[in-house]
Design a protein around this motif. Structure first.
Motif, short mmCIF file in Angstrom:
data_model
loop_
_atom_site.label_atom_id
_atom_site.label_comp_id
_atom_site.label_asym_id
_atom_site.label_seq_id
_atom_site.Cartn_x
_atom_site.Cartn_y
_atom_site.Cartn_z
N LEU A 135 0.86 -1.17 0.00
CA LEU A 135 0.00 0.00 0.00
C LEU A 135 0.90 1.22 0.00
O LEU A 135 1.70 1.42 0.92
N ILE A 136 0.80 2.04 -1.05
CA ILE A 136 1.58 3.28 -1.14
C ILE A 136 0.61 4.44 -1.28
O ILE A 136 -0.23 4.44 -2.19
N GLU A 137 0.70 5.41 -0.38
CA GLU A 137 -0.15 6.58 -0.42
C GLU A 137 0.71 7.82 -0.18
O GLU A 137 1.75 7.75 0.49
N ALA A 138 0.27 8.95 -0.72
CA ALA A 138 1.02 10.20 -0.56
C ALA A 138 0.05 11.33 -0.19
O ALA A 138 -1.08 11.39 -0.69
N PHE A 139 0.52 12.23 0.68
CA PHE A 139 -0.31 13.32 1.17
C PHE A 139 0.52 14.60 1.34
O PHE A 139 1.74 14.53 1.52
N GLN A 140 -0.16 15.71 1.27
CA GLN A 140 0.46 16.99 1.60
C GLN A 140 -0.55 17.80 2.41
O GLN A 140 -1.64 18.10 1.91
N ASN A 141 -0.19 18.10 3.63
CA ASN A 141 -1.09 18.83 4.54
C ASN A 141 -2.45 18.16 4.65
O ASN A 141 -3.49 18.82 4.69
#
Length: 331
Positions: A135-141
């Motif tokens: 599971l790969i997820e990316a977020f910003q703020n």
């Protein structure tokens, strides 16, 4: 099939009559807060989510650095091109938070409920053997980050017993019951799908989306197939427990009984894909009342239309570490 289920249901009711707790005093003295007080659906969901949280690895990348390669605890390399990232439809800038889960063994498949059932061409499901679930997820703020070009994974094949040239690339979808099903990716890295190849003791996987991905192939067995039924202990159903099948001799796959009939109270593998004569272990698992697990494992040689029953008195209370040892010790 309905006749078989009816007969099995009668046997279950008879068994429950002799094994159920009959009073609050009996419950306190005999059940020790584990057997006769099954956990709630929310408690089971929390247990699975906590297991996934425990496996989560946190990274950061800087968009302006271009392609950044992250290395996981198990030595998997994940390459992400910062120039391809967007947030709310606009090109991303600055620091991006990346969250990653990697799963290679049966115990973590069970505890997280991220098992290996793949979709067959006709729509049924069958057992997969994995070279790694991710599971790969990316977020910003707190905002979700999207990529518009391929991610690359380099996965050491020795993590799952060596290179298997039959491996394909799959994407995972999670249903309303928190069960995952794997669908084969198609179309290559420039389309909506992905591809995988092996070289030099590594799997090289390319795909276009964050989320769940998996390097897998179907388990092959030429024997005739059957459907089986499993009865959980009294008070348990698919909201507060789960049933899994571990195939003997296969360390990199775990099937789950993802179909439940609330009328008959039975878990089922209704796709008819279990080989007759298969030596396996059927596992019942649920939360206990101390933040751990209750479980029972039965050694089974599959017969046609097999029917398996779990009794409350056989349940074992275990910590996370104890359950992990028990599952990963299976043949």
């Amino acid at each position: 099939m309905k006749t078989i289920k009816s007969i099995f249901k009668t046997l279950i009711i008879t068994a429950i009559t002799f094994t159920s707790c009959e009073s609050s005093d009996d419950r306190d003295n005999d059940c020790d807060g584990v057997v006769c007080n099954p956990a709630s659906a929310a408690e089971f969901q929390n247990l699975k989510e906590n297991a996934r949280e425990a496996l989560k690895q946190d990274f950061q990348l800087t968009v302006e650095d271009g392609i950044t390669t992250l290395t996981t605890a198990n030595g998997v390399s994940v390459s992400i091109n910062g120039a391809c990232l967007t947030v709310n439809g606009s090109p991303a800038t600055g620091i991006i938070d990346v969250e990653l889960i990697e799963i290679f063994d049966k115990a973590n498949m069970l505890k997280t409920n991220r098992t290996t059932l793949g979709t067959l061409p006709g729509g049924d499901k069958a057992m997969l053997l994995t070279g790694g679930e991710f599971l790969i997820e990316a977020f910003q703020n707190g905002n979700e980050v999207v990529t518009n070009c391929p991610l690359e994974l380099q996965i050491p094949s020795n993590l799952t017993g060596g290179t298997d040239p039959a491996m394909e690339l799959w994407t995972g979808r999670v249903d309303e019951n928190d069960n995952i099903t794997w669908d084969e990716m198609e179309g290559g890295p420039q389309g909506m799908g992905g591809e995988v190849f092996s070289e030099g003791g590594q799997y090289y996987a390319f795909f276009n989306d964050f989320g769940w991905s998996n390097v897998d192939r179907f388990y092959n067995d030429p024997r005739p197939k059957t459907t089986i039924l499993v009865a959980p202990p009294a008070g348990y159903d698919n909201t507060n427990s789960a049933v899994y099948i571990s195939y003997d001799g296969e360390d990199t796959g775990l099937a789950n009984m993802d179909v439940y009939d609330p009328v008959d109270g039975l878990f089922s593998e209704h796709y008819g894909q279990i080989p007759i004569g298969l030596e396996c272990h059927v596992i019942f698992a649920a939360p206990n009342d101390t933040g751990g697990w209750v479980y029972h494992i039965q050694s089974v040689t599959i017969a046609a239309n097999d029917q398996i029953m779990f009794n409350a008195g056989d349940l074992i209370s275990a910590t996370d570490a104890e359950l992990t040892s028990a599952i990963n010790a299976l043949p």
